[in-house]
Structure formats: structure tokens, C-alpha cells
Design a protein around this motif. Structure first.
Motif, PDB file in Angstrom:
ATOM      1  N   ALA A 343      39.574  23.290  81.332  1.00  0.00           N
ATOM      2  CA  ALA A 343      38.812  21.697  81.534  1.00  0.00           C
ATOM      3  C   ALA A 343      38.788  21.830  80.302  1.00  0.00           C
ATOM      4  N   PHE A 344      39.219  19.944  79.652  1.00  0.00           N
ATOM      5  CA  PHE A 344      38.243  19.867  78.521  1.00  0.00           C
ATOM      6  C   PHE A 344      37.074  19.449  78.065  1.00  0.00           C
ATOM      7  N   SER A 345      36.422  19.566  76.977  1.00  0.00           N
ATOM      8  CA  SER A 345      35.149  19.320  76.596  1.00  0.00           C
ATOM      9  C   SER A 345      35.309  17.638  77.146  1.00  0.00           C
ATOM     10  N   PRO A 346      34.636  16.564  77.011  1.00  0.00           N
ATOM     11  CA  PRO A 346      34.232  15.441  76.792  1.00  0.00           C
ATOM     12  C   PRO A 346      35.245  14.710  75.650  1.00  0.00           C
ATOM     13  N   ASP A 347      35.275  14.882  74.282  1.00  0.00           N
ATOM     14  CA  ASP A 347      35.853  14.174  73.749  1.00  0.00           C
ATOM     15  C   ASP A 347      36.879  15.590  73.597  1.00  0.00           C
ATOM     16  N   GLY A 348      36.828  16.070  73.988  1.00  0.00           N
ATOM     17  CA  GLY A 348      38.875  16.712  74.543  1.00  0.00           C
ATOM     18  C   GLY A 348      39.210  17.570  73.193  1.00  0.00           C
ATOM     19  N   SER A 349      38.008  17.597  72.452  1.00  0.00           N
ATOM     20  CA  SER A 349      38.508  18.914  71.368  1.00  0.00           C
ATOM     21  C   SER A 349      38.524  20.019  71.456  1.00  0.00           C
ATOM     22  N   ARG A 350      38.549  20.750  72.641  1.00  0.00           N
ATOM     23  CA  ARG A 350      37.751  21.777  73.031  1.00  0.00           C
ATOM     24  C   ARG A 350      38.353  21.546  74.917  1.00  0.00           C
ATOM     25  N   LEU A 351      39.241  23.474  74.854  1.00  0.00           N
ATOM     26  CA  LEU A 351      39.243  23.490  76.277  1.00  0.00           C
ATOM     27  C   LEU A 351      38.940  24.847  77.032  1.00  0.00           C
ATOM     28  N   TYR A 352      38.555  25.129  77.877  1.00  0.00           N
ATOM     29  CA  TYR A 352      37.745  25.868  78.620  1.00  0.00           C
ATOM     30  C   TYR A 352      38.368  26.599  79.438  1.00  0.00           C
ATOM     31  N   PHE A 353      38.783  27.875  79.647  1.00  0.00           N
ATOM     32  CA  PHE A 353      38.710  28.171  80.899  1.00  0.00           C
ATOM     33  C   PHE A 353      39.200  30.112  81.446  1.00  0.00           C
ATOM     34  N   SER A 354      39.013  30.455  82.500  1.00  0.00           N
ATOM     35  CA  SER A 354      38.873  32.025  82.635  1.00  0.00           C
ATOM     36  C   SER A 354      40.252  32.655  82.781  1.00  0.00           C
ATOM     37  N   SER A 355      40.031  34.348  82.404  1.00  0.00           N
ATOM     38  CA  SER A 355      40.978  34.971  83.079  1.00  0.00           C
ATOM     39  C   SER A 355      40.450  36.291  84.047  1.00  0.00           C
ATOM     40  N   GLN A 356      40.843  35.690  85.607  1.00  0.00           N
ATOM     41  CA  GLN A 356      39.599  36.124  86.442  1.00  0.00           C
ATOM     42  C   GLN A 356      39.282  37.258  86.277  1.00  0.00           C
ATOM     43  N   ARG A 357      40.225  38.176  86.212  1.00  0.00           N
ATOM     44  CA  ARG A 357      39.714  39.611  86.566  1.00  0.00           C
ATOM     45  C   ARG A 357      40.358  40.509  85.494  1.00  0.00           C
ATOM     46  N   GLY A 358      40.638  39.945  84.781  1.00  0.00           N
ATOM     47  CA  GLY A 358      40.201  40.624  82.906  1.00  0.00           C
ATOM     48  C   GLY A 358      40.804  41.292  82.550  1.00  0.00           C
ATOM     49  N   VAL A 359      40.773  42.121  81.888  1.00  0.00           N
ATOM     50  CA  VAL A 359      41.900  43.431  81.473  1.00  0.00           C
ATOM     51  C   VAL A 359      41.841  44.261  82.129  1.00  0.00           C
ATOM     52  N   LEU A 360      40.756  44.962  83.141  1.00  0.00           N
ATOM     53  CA  LEU A 360      40.614  45.720  83.772  1.00  0.00           C
ATOM     54  C   LEU A 360      41.424  45.515  85.192  1.00  0.00           C
ATOM     55  N   GLY A 361      41.786  44.342  85.053  1.00  0.00           N
ATOM     56  CA  GLY A 361      42.576  43.520  87.002  1.00  0.00           C
ATOM     57  C   GLY A 361      41.642  43.793  87.835  1.00  0.00           C
ATOM     58  N   ASP A 362      40.582  44.382  87.898  1.00  0.00           N
ATOM     59  CA  ASP A 362      39.955  44.887  89.624  1.00  0.00           C
ATOM     60  C   ASP A 362      39.521  43.346  90.291  1.00  0.00           C
ATOM     61  N   PRO A 363      40.148  43.859  91.622  1.00  0.00           N
ATOM     62  CA  PRO A 363      40.259  42.392  92.191  1.00  0.00           C
ATOM     63  C   PRO A 363      38.537  41.836  92.568  1.00  0.00           C
ATOM     64  N   ALA A 364      38.194  42.874  92.477  1.00  0.00           N
ATOM     65  CA  ALA A 364      36.555  42.290  92.795  1.00  0.00           C
ATOM     66  C   ALA A 364      36.259  41.156  91.935  1.00  0.00           C
ATOM     67  N   GLY A 365      37.167  41.028  90.214  1.00  0.00           N
ATOM     68  CA  GLY A 365      36.611  40.782  89.412  1.00  0.00           C
ATOM     69  C   GLY A 365      35.157  40.934  88.531  1.00  0.00           C
ATOM     70  N   THR A 366      34.905  42.160  88.161  1.00  0.00           N
ATOM     71  CA  THR A 366      34.220  42.481  87.477  1.00  0.00           C
ATOM     72  C   THR A 366      34.778  42.423  85.951  1.00  0.00           C
ATOM     73  N   ASP A 367      35.551  42.041  85.606  1.00  0.00           N
ATOM     74  CA  ASP A 367      35.560  41.665  84.329  1.00  0.00           C
ATOM     75  C   ASP A 367      36.247  40.763  83.691  1.00  0.00           C
ATOM     76  N   GLY A 368      35.836  39.240  85.147  1.00  0.00           N
ATOM     77  CA  GLY A 368      36.198  38.529  83.932  1.00  0.00           C
ATOM     78  C   GLY A 368      35.887  37.863  82.809  1.00  0.00           C
ATOM     79  N   PHE A 369      36.223  37.141  82.318  1.00  0.00           N
ATOM     80  CA  PHE A 369      36.079  36.577  80.311  1.00  0.00           C
ATOM     81  C   PHE A 369      36.562  35.293  81.084  1.00  0.00           C
ATOM     82  N   THR A 370      35.755  34.235  80.421  1.00  0.00           N
ATOM     83  CA  THR A 370      35.241  32.806  80.159  1.00  0.00           C
ATOM     84  C   THR A 370      36.170  32.148  78.465  1.00  0.00           C
ATOM     85  N   TYR A 371      37.559  31.501  77.711  1.00  0.00           N
ATOM     86  CA  TYR A 371      37.112  31.363  76.770  1.00  0.00           C
ATOM     87  C   TYR A 371      37.154  29.612  76.092  1.00  0.00           C
TER      88      TYR A 371
END
Length: 379
Positions: A343-371
Motif C-alpha cells: 500500500a502507498f502512503s497518500p502522497d505516493g512517496s512510500r510503499l508499505y508491505f509485510s513478510s508474513q512469516r519472516g526469516v524463520l518461515g514459521d507458519p504461525a507468523g511469529t516472525d512477521g516483518f513490516t517494511y
């Protein structure tokens, strides 16, 4: 293929927005791989983000860590941005059972995090969703009789279920303010594509649920919509209530702009486009490279689509108005995860997204990252 709006009007402008730019040449269903308008990806940074020159990335939240005074939720999924004074808010779902819901992060005009809070709690498998024109967040439950919850991203009003929008395995939603409907995808191998027609635009408490119907001999071309008689699915699942309903192989992301609703289907790795004005359905992307594992998607006013991958090599790919498909970013070291919530910030200058399971790849999502990625995005 989808044709440009300017072709309809008798002229052609190559720079016209893709959203609503109804592409020419129906025979060319596979979008070609090409060079990104941003250039090649650089070396991954300290966070594993490979970005084009001129762009920078950072982690704004991580599951179990504090952000803005609260612990960030597990399995971050669908997301959207909302204006907030001189700043903005990024909302993110939590795709876990029973204790899912959604959270919000407030940003200042310079990107400083000003706070964070919950906007929905104790729901289940909140996967994707969509933003409304009246600045609420539709958080969708991805379970067989899932609900849509309308949430206040500003954290003032209590989230409420909108049961008239149907009980099914909801994935994403996108609002069409011209026709005053909400389009919705269904994450089943034989799922449907729906639209909800509220009795009053701006209120989702009551209305008519309809399903897209296609010719039995083709999955593209002219379509009609038919009413789902039992949206609550008390007697029969919604996707089986209309015999003529079109069925899609795992509905995922959904994004509307300027007369076209784009949506993705993960099993056959397709991006679709529904031309709401002409009531036609077409295939926009149908290939295995460079984009594989199509999932959430978003776009820009300039017409670029950004499509996130579920797995594969963890990229967000760009589909430009001239139908070039190329990686915009890659996230290394997260190969058992999926990219969610662009998703973009309202001014279009920044993009947000997540890695749902992160580096660990845990199916429970205990290592999620938002960028957050900032840079000279085309607008």
C-alpha cells in the motif's frame, strides 16, 4: 486484452493510467518481461531488501516487538494507508485463527512513527481486505463462513461486522465509487468474484450480494451479475447458489481504479481485469515468469500495478501501462514466507508491505516483518 480508455474515445495516449486504461490487442494475453522503468535491482541491504537505485528501505514493525507503544501482531497480511493530518496511517491485518484482527501505525509527515494501536481484535484469519472511499478499512476473514468487518483506522469507532456482504472465504475487497459497489474475491479453488451493492452508498449494513457469471464456454468476455439469494450461506455456500456463476482458482488480491477492477488468482497465476463500464472480463497477465505466486496488489495514479508474490523468490513485480512486467524489489532470506499488504502512503512517496512469516518461515507468523520503501516512485 483490456483496451485503453483513450482507444474507446478515439485517441491513444501511451502514458495513460493502466487502471482504467483498457489495453489493446486481445490476442496478447501474456505480458512480456522487460526492463523496469526504475532499472535493475541492487545488492540486498542489511534487511535483505534488493531495490533499484535511489530507493531505501527500513523495517517499521516486527512481530512480538514494540512499535508505537504496542506489540506488533503475528502474520501481518493485507494493508492500506489513510490520510491523517500532516501524516498518514498504515493498517495491517493479522492472519491467525481466533485472535487475528488488525492494527494501525501512525506516521508523521517525515515518516516518524507517532504511535500504534489495535483497531480490530478476536476475529479469525484476517487475510486481506480493502479501503473504502469514506476512509474505513474492510478486514476480511479467510475462513469458510468468514465475515467482513468495517474498521476505523483512526481507532475511535468500534469495528462492526457487515454480514450483508456475505459469509464465505473472503480474501480482498475493492470499492467502485462510480457504480457504488464493493468487489470481493473468494479464496477457494472454485471461488467466485462478487460485488456488493449497498442500499445506501457509504453504509454497508444492508444491500444486495451478487456473483459474476460468465459464458460456460469461455472464462473471458461479456459477463452478467446475478443475485446470491442467501448471503448468510445457511443452506448452501454462496459460490454454489447461482448455477451460471464463474469460478476462479483461488481468488487473492483486488484493486480498483478508474473503471477497472484488477484481481489475482493464485492457482493458475493470473491477473484479471474486469471492465466495469463494458461489463467485460479479460486476462491481464498469464505467465510463470517473471511474476509467480500472484497475491496482494495495489497501484498508482500513474497506472503502474504492484503485484506481491506468495513465495517464489519473494518479489513485488511491476506491471506498467505498456504491459512490461519486471521486478521492483526482492526480499532475500525469507523464502518460506509471502509478501503481503502492499500500500502507498497518500502522497505516493512510500510503499508499505509485510513478510508474513519472516526469516524463520514459521507458519504461525511469529516472525512477521513490516517494511517501508521510500524513493522516486512514478505517480
Amino acid at each position: 486484452m483490456l483496451r485503453r480508455t483513450f482507444v474507446r474515445a478515439g485517441g491513444l495516449a501511451i502514458g495513460t493510467a493502466l487502471a482504467g486504461s483498457l489495453w489493446q490487442d486481445a490476442a496478447r494475453a501474456i505480458s512480456p518481461q522487460g526492463d523496469s522503468p526504475y532499472g535493475p535491482l541492487g545488492t540486498p541491504d542489511a534487511n535483505g531488501l534488493a531495490l533499484p537505485d535511489g530507493f531505501t528501505g527500513r523495517v517499521v514493525a516486527r512481530t512480538g516487538n514494540r512499535v508505537g507503544g504496542m506489540l506488533w501482531h503475528p502474520a501481518p497480511d493485507g494493508g492500506a494507508c489513510f490520510p491523517d493530518g500532516d501524516g498518514w496511517i498504515y493498517v495491517s491485518n493479522s492472519e491467525i485463527p481466533l485472535h487475528g484482527g488488525a492494527s494501525a501505525i501512525k506516521f508523521g509527515s517525515d515518516g516518524t512513527i507517532r504511535g500504534a494501536y489495535r483497531i480490530l481484535s478476536d476475529t479469525t484469519l484476517n487475510c486481506a481486505g480493502g479501503r473504502t472511499p469514506w476512509n474505513t478499512w474492510l478486514s476480511c476473514e479467510e475462513t469458510s463462513r468468514g465475515r467482513v468487518f468495517e474498521c476505523d483506522p483512526y481507532g475511535v469507532r468500534t469495528a462492526l461486522p457487515r454480514l450483508a456482504m456475505g459469509r464465505f472465504k473472503h480474501e480482498a475487497a475493492a470499492c467502485d465509487p462510480v457504480r457504488q459497489v464493493v468487489y470481493m474475491t473468494e479464496d477457494e479453488r472454485d471461488g467466485c468474484f462478487y460485488r456488493f451493492r449497498p442500499n445506501r452508498w457509504g453504509s454497508l449494513t444492508s444491500g444486495r450480494l451478487e456473483v459474476l457469471c460468465v459464458d460456460s464456454d469461455s472464462d473471458t468476455g461479456p459477463v452478467i451479475w446475478k443475485r446470491v439469494s442467501d448471503p448468510a450461506a445457511v443452506r448452501e455456500m454462496t459460490r454454489y447458489q447461482v448455477d451460471e456463476a464463474g469460478h476462479f482458482q483461488g481468488g487473492e488480491g483486488c484493486y480498483y481504479a478508474d473503471g477497472v477492477c484488477f484481481f489475482t488468482t493464485k492457482v493458475d497465476n493470473r491477473v484479471w481485469g474486469y471492465d466495469a463500464e463494458r461489463q467485460r472480463l479479460e486476462v491481464v497477465y498469464d505467465a510463470d515468469a517473471p511474476l509467480k505466486g500472484v497475491d496482494n496488489l495495489t497501484g498508482t495514479p500513474g497506472g503502474d500495478l504492484y503485484v506481491a508474490e506468495d513465495g517464489d523468490n519473494m518479489e513485488i513485480n511491476l506491471i506498467t501501462p505498456d504491459r512490461t512486467v519486471a521486478p521492483f524489489l526482492r526480499l532475500d532470506g525469507h523464502l518460506k514466507s509471502e509478501i503481503t499488504g502492499p500500500a502507498f502512503s497518500p502522497d505516493g512517496s512510500r510503499l508499505y508491505f509485510s513478510s508474513q512469516r519472516g526469516v524463520l518461515g514459521d507458519p504461525a507468523g511469529t516472525d512477521g516483518f513490516t517494511y517501508e520503501v521510500a524513493g522516486p516512485f512514478r505517480r
